[in-house]
Design a protein around this motif. Structure first.
Motif, PDB file in Angstrom:
ATOM      1  N   SER A 322      -3.127  23.613  10.769  1.00  0.00           N
ATOM      2  CA  SER A 322      -2.904  23.065  11.896  1.00  0.00           C
ATOM      3  C   SER A 322      -2.194  24.360  12.619  1.00  0.00           C
ATOM      4  O   SER A 322      -1.700  24.943  12.236  1.00  0.00           O
ATOM      5  CB  SER A 322      -2.034  22.221  12.095  1.00  0.00           C
ATOM      6  OG  SER A 322      -0.841  22.124  11.522  1.00  0.00           O
ATOM      7  N   PHE A 323      -2.748  24.345  13.984  1.00  0.00           N
ATOM      8  CA  PHE A 323      -2.375  25.310  15.132  1.00  0.00           C
ATOM      9  C   PHE A 323      -1.636  24.748  16.053  1.00  0.00           C
ATOM     10  O   PHE A 323      -2.149  23.764  16.874  1.00  0.00           O
ATOM     11  CB  PHE A 323      -3.761  26.234  15.565  1.00  0.00           C
ATOM     12  CG  PHE A 323      -4.244  26.683  14.327  1.00  0.00           C
ATOM     13  CD1 PHE A 323      -3.892  27.905  13.837  1.00  0.00           C
ATOM     14  CD2 PHE A 323      -5.418  26.096  13.806  1.00  0.00           C
ATOM     15  CE1 PHE A 323      -4.805  28.431  12.917  1.00  0.00           C
ATOM     16  CE2 PHE A 323      -6.010  26.610  12.777  1.00  0.00           C
ATOM     17  CZ  PHE A 323      -5.876  27.821  12.219  1.00  0.00           C
ATOM     18  N   THR A 324      -0.585  25.424  16.442  1.00  0.00           N
ATOM     19  CA  THR A 324       0.331  25.026  17.767  1.00  0.00           C
ATOM     20  C   THR A 324       0.825  26.052  18.528  1.00  0.00           C
ATOM     21  O   THR A 324       0.633  27.283  17.933  1.00  0.00           O
ATOM     22  CB  THR A 324       1.574  24.033  17.512  1.00  0.00           C
ATOM     23  OG1 THR A 324       2.161  24.588  16.687  1.00  0.00           O
ATOM     24  CG2 THR A 324       0.722  22.653  16.974  1.00  0.00           C
ATOM     25  N   ALA A 325       1.400  25.999  19.591  1.00  0.00           N
ATOM     26  CA  ALA A 325       2.248  26.872  20.470  1.00  0.00           C
ATOM     27  C   ALA A 325       1.127  27.917  20.639  1.00  0.00           C
ATOM     28  O   ALA A 325       1.267  29.306  20.427  1.00  0.00           O
ATOM     29  CB  ALA A 325       3.325  27.566  19.849  1.00  0.00           C
ATOM     30  N   HIS A 326       0.014  27.932  21.338  1.00  0.00           N
ATOM     31  CA  HIS A 326      -1.015  28.916  21.568  1.00  0.00           C
ATOM     32  C   HIS A 326      -1.681  29.543  20.342  1.00  0.00           C
ATOM     33  O   HIS A 326      -1.804  30.404  20.611  1.00  0.00           O
ATOM     34  CB  HIS A 326      -0.552  29.811  22.668  1.00  0.00           C
ATOM     35  CG  HIS A 326      -0.006  29.313  24.007  1.00  0.00           C
ATOM     36  ND1 HIS A 326      -0.565  28.693  24.913  1.00  0.00           N
ATOM     37  CD2 HIS A 326       1.388  29.309  24.369  1.00  0.00           C
ATOM     38  CE1 HIS A 326       0.088  28.304  25.927  1.00  0.00           C
ATOM     39  NE2 HIS A 326       1.398  28.580  25.515  1.00  0.00           N
ATOM     40  N   ASN A 327      -1.814  28.663  19.284  1.00  0.00           N
ATOM     41  CA  ASN A 327      -2.520  29.282  18.137  1.00  0.00           C
ATOM     42  C   ASN A 327      -1.425  30.106  17.502  1.00  0.00           C
ATOM     43  O   ASN A 327      -1.870  30.607  16.515  1.00  0.00           O
ATOM     44  CB  ASN A 327      -3.746  29.775  18.427  1.00  0.00           C
ATOM     45  CG  ASN A 327      -4.735  28.736  18.538  1.00  0.00           C
ATOM     46  OD1 ASN A 327      -4.408  27.476  18.494  1.00  0.00           O
ATOM     47  ND2 ASN A 327      -6.045  28.963  19.227  1.00  0.00           N
ATOM     48  N   PHE A 374       3.684  29.980   9.439  1.00  0.00           N
ATOM     49  CA  PHE A 374       3.478  31.338   9.867  1.00  0.00           C
ATOM     50  C   PHE A 374       3.739  31.181  11.466  1.00  0.00           C
ATOM     51  O   PHE A 374       3.276  30.163  11.955  1.00  0.00           O
ATOM     52  CB  PHE A 374       2.421  32.092   9.647  1.00  0.00           C
ATOM     53  CG  PHE A 374       1.969  32.173   8.212  1.00  0.00           C
ATOM     54  CD1 PHE A 374       2.486  33.335   7.381  1.00  0.00           C
ATOM     55  CD2 PHE A 374       1.265  31.094   7.319  1.00  0.00           C
ATOM     56  CE1 PHE A 374       2.184  33.287   6.022  1.00  0.00           C
ATOM     57  CE2 PHE A 374       1.166  31.196   5.974  1.00  0.00           C
ATOM     58  CZ  PHE A 374       1.487  32.313   5.481  1.00  0.00           C
ATOM     59  N   TYR A 375       4.375  32.245  12.112  1.00  0.00           N
ATOM     60  CA  TYR A 375       4.553  32.260  13.589  1.00  0.00           C
ATOM     61  C   TYR A 375       3.882  33.768  13.943  1.00  0.00           C
ATOM     62  O   TYR A 375       4.509  34.735  13.347  1.00  0.00           O
ATOM     63  CB  TYR A 375       5.808  32.139  14.082  1.00  0.00           C
ATOM     64  CG  TYR A 375       5.813  32.346  15.542  1.00  0.00           C
ATOM     65  CD1 TYR A 375       5.243  31.442  16.275  1.00  0.00           C
ATOM     66  CD2 TYR A 375       6.413  33.602  15.912  1.00  0.00           C
ATOM     67  CE1 TYR A 375       5.405  31.478  17.644  1.00  0.00           C
ATOM     68  CE2 TYR A 375       6.583  33.739  17.529  1.00  0.00           C
ATOM     69  CZ  TYR A 375       6.170  32.588  18.247  1.00  0.00           C
ATOM     70  OH  TYR A 375       6.190  32.876  19.638  1.00  0.00           O
ATOM     71  N   LEU A 376       3.035  34.075  14.602  1.00  0.00           N
ATOM     72  CA  LEU A 376       2.552  35.213  15.328  1.00  0.00           C
ATOM     73  C   LEU A 376       3.039  35.679  16.484  1.00  0.00           C
ATOM     74  O   LEU A 376       2.742  35.143  17.564  1.00  0.00           O
ATOM     75  CB  LEU A 376       0.734  35.252  15.297  1.00  0.00           C
ATOM     76  CG  LEU A 376       0.036  34.494  14.188  1.00  0.00           C
ATOM     77  CD1 LEU A 376      -1.497  34.523  14.504  1.00  0.00           C
ATOM     78  CD2 LEU A 376       0.425  35.533  13.010  1.00  0.00           C
ATOM     79  N   ASP A 377       3.933  36.580  16.324  1.00  0.00           N
ATOM     80  CA  ASP A 377       4.999  36.871  17.350  1.00  0.00           C
ATOM     81  C   ASP A 377       3.900  37.666  18.633  1.00  0.00           C
ATOM     82  O   ASP A 377       3.242  38.819  18.223  1.00  0.00           O
ATOM     83  CB  ASP A 377       5.724  37.973  16.832  1.00  0.00           C
ATOM     84  CG  ASP A 377       6.999  38.335  17.741  1.00  0.00           C
ATOM     85  OD1 ASP A 377       6.736  38.377  19.265  1.00  0.00           O
ATOM     86  OD2 ASP A 377       8.231  38.638  17.425  1.00  0.00           O
ATOM     87  N   PRO A 378       3.974  37.405  19.667  1.00  0.00           N
ATOM     88  CA  PRO A 378       3.081  38.112  20.818  1.00  0.00           C
ATOM     89  C   PRO A 378       3.632  39.488  21.059  1.00  0.00           C
ATOM     90  O   PRO A 378       2.775  40.191  21.452  1.00  0.00           O
ATOM     91  CB  PRO A 378       3.674  37.239  22.004  1.00  0.00           C
ATOM     92  CG  PRO A 378       4.734  36.504  21.803  1.00  0.00           C
ATOM     93  CD  PRO A 378       4.891  36.314  20.159  1.00  0.00           C
TER      94      PRO A 378
END
Length: 405
Positions: A322-327, A374-378
């Motif tokens: 699942s994807f959240t927070a602008h993927n 996982f979180y992909l830092d902008p």
């Protein structure tokens, strides 16, 4: 008849001339040895007596393995008496002497023998550990010595005694060139051998020799596990049969055994164990994806086991992402095991990020309560299109044209 008389006359003259010559030599010899004893025991008081017809003062030069000295005699009525010092008379061997300060050459030797009754036994045994089987041996060296520390006479009897398990033996040997020795070959069984020696009622102290197992022979390999699923959590135990040598002796505790594991890709894993009562155990955690292992154990440089094959079944059939927070927040799970239960914590989850089909970053997480997040830092991953690949438990999922914003 006249010829016969002439012959007897010539013979008589020859005898008379020889007798006169001997008398002249005896008369002219001014020094003569009175002592007749040439063999002594160490510790004896040794004296040499000479009759000196003239009034000249003579001296005696003595030498043995301890050194040399010059002696001055005690003179009584033309009899010169030399007393050999104790530091020479207590050493076995040959004592050489000669008269100095004289125009005549007079010399001789005295044999000094050791005492036959030993008071100490010097004993040496080595090596202290040998291999069983009858090929390896240890050597016993015995030096019986008398009260003055001289080795006793050659060909003296020494009894070599040794005990092993229920066997007790005694074998006689003879000293030769100051020592007695015997090679004691190992028995077929392993254990501890006790060795001692005896000479003329005097006993040595006790010595121990360890009879170690010989080179190990090939052995068998086994495996045990709670289940056959590749959950990355349970443990598989490898263990050997009882490792023995050719004489059925169990190898020494602590022998190092290595277990080599080859997976489907040809990669090699390794685990190790040491023997206790001849059996080695080693443990390794299950893989976290479907796998086939070929396992073989080695007693390095000595022996090896048979090869066994172990199969691990897939534990997870599928999972959700699942994807959240602008993927930018990606949640993997729930991860469920073979009975639909939440898989134990620690399952590895890999996230690969591609940009323009080029690998940009790989992230790894371990599952916690059945999930990995996982979180992909902008600041690292700019807004753009990417390809995301998620892999866990051997199951791979791809998300192409994945947009971050």
């Amino acid at each position: 008849m006249k010829l016969k008389q002439v012959f007897f006359l010539i013979l008589f003259q020859f005898v008379v001339i020889s007798f006169l010559a001997q008398e002249t030599t005896a008369t002219h010899s001014g020094i003569s040895l009175i002592s007749t004893k040439k063999t002594f025991i160490v510790g004896d008081k040794i004296t040499l007596e000479f009759l000196v017809k003239n009034d000249s003062l003579i001296q005696l030069y003595c030498a043995n393995s301890y050194g040399a000295t010059v002696l001055t005699p005690k003179v009584i009525a033309k009899k010169n008496t030399f007393k050999i010092p104790s530091f020479m008379s207590k050493k076995r061997g040959v004592l050489s002497w000669s008269i100095i300060n004289s125009s005549e050459e007079i010399s001789g030797n005295i044999s000094i023998l050791s005492q036959q009754q030993p008071t100490t036994i010097e004993t040496y045994v080595g090596p202290p550990s040998i291999d069983a089987g009858g090929l390896d041996y240890t050597m016993l060296v015995v030096i019986p010595t008398d009260s003055l520390d001289n080795p006793i006479l050659d060909h003296s009897k020494v009894d070599v005694k040794y005990q092993f398990l229920k066997s007790e033996k005694s074998q006689p040997i003879l000293t030769d060139k100051l020592i007695g020795y015997k090679n004691i070959f190992s028995p077929k069984k392993s254990g501890r051998m006790i060795i001692s020696s005896e000479s003329y009622g005097l006993n040595s102290k006790e010595f121990d020799v360890n009879i170690m197992p010989a080179i190990a022979t090939n052995f068998k390999l086994f495996a045990s596990r709670n289940h056959e699923y590749a959950d990355g959590n349970q443990i598989t135990t490898f263990y050997t049969s009882i490792i023995k040598d050719k004489n059925r002796n169990i190898v020494s505790d602590g022998s190092y055994i290595e277990f080599y594991i080859t997976n489907k890709k040809g990669d090699i894993l390794k685990t190790t164990g040491t023997t206790i009562n001849g059996v080695a155990h080693a443990k390794i955690i299950h893989p976290d994806f479907e796998e086939v292992w070929k396992v073989k154990a080695y007693f390095i440089g000595i022996s090896e086991s048979n090869a066994i094959t172990i199969k691990y079944k897939k534990v997870i059939e599928d999972y959700t992402v699942s994807f959240t927070a602008h993927n930018r927040s990606i949640k993997v799970g729930p991860l469920k095991s073979f009975m639909k239960q939440i898989i134990p914590d620690g399952l590895s989850v890999k996230l690969s990020i591609y940009k323009n089909n080029t690998l940009t970053k790989e992230l790894f997480k371990e599952s916690l309560n059945g999930f990995a997040t996982f979180y992909l830092d902008p600041n690292i991953f700019e807004n753009n299109l990417y390809k995301i690949v998620i892999e866990t438990a051997g199951i791979k999922k791809e998300f192409k044209s994945f947009k971050l914003w």
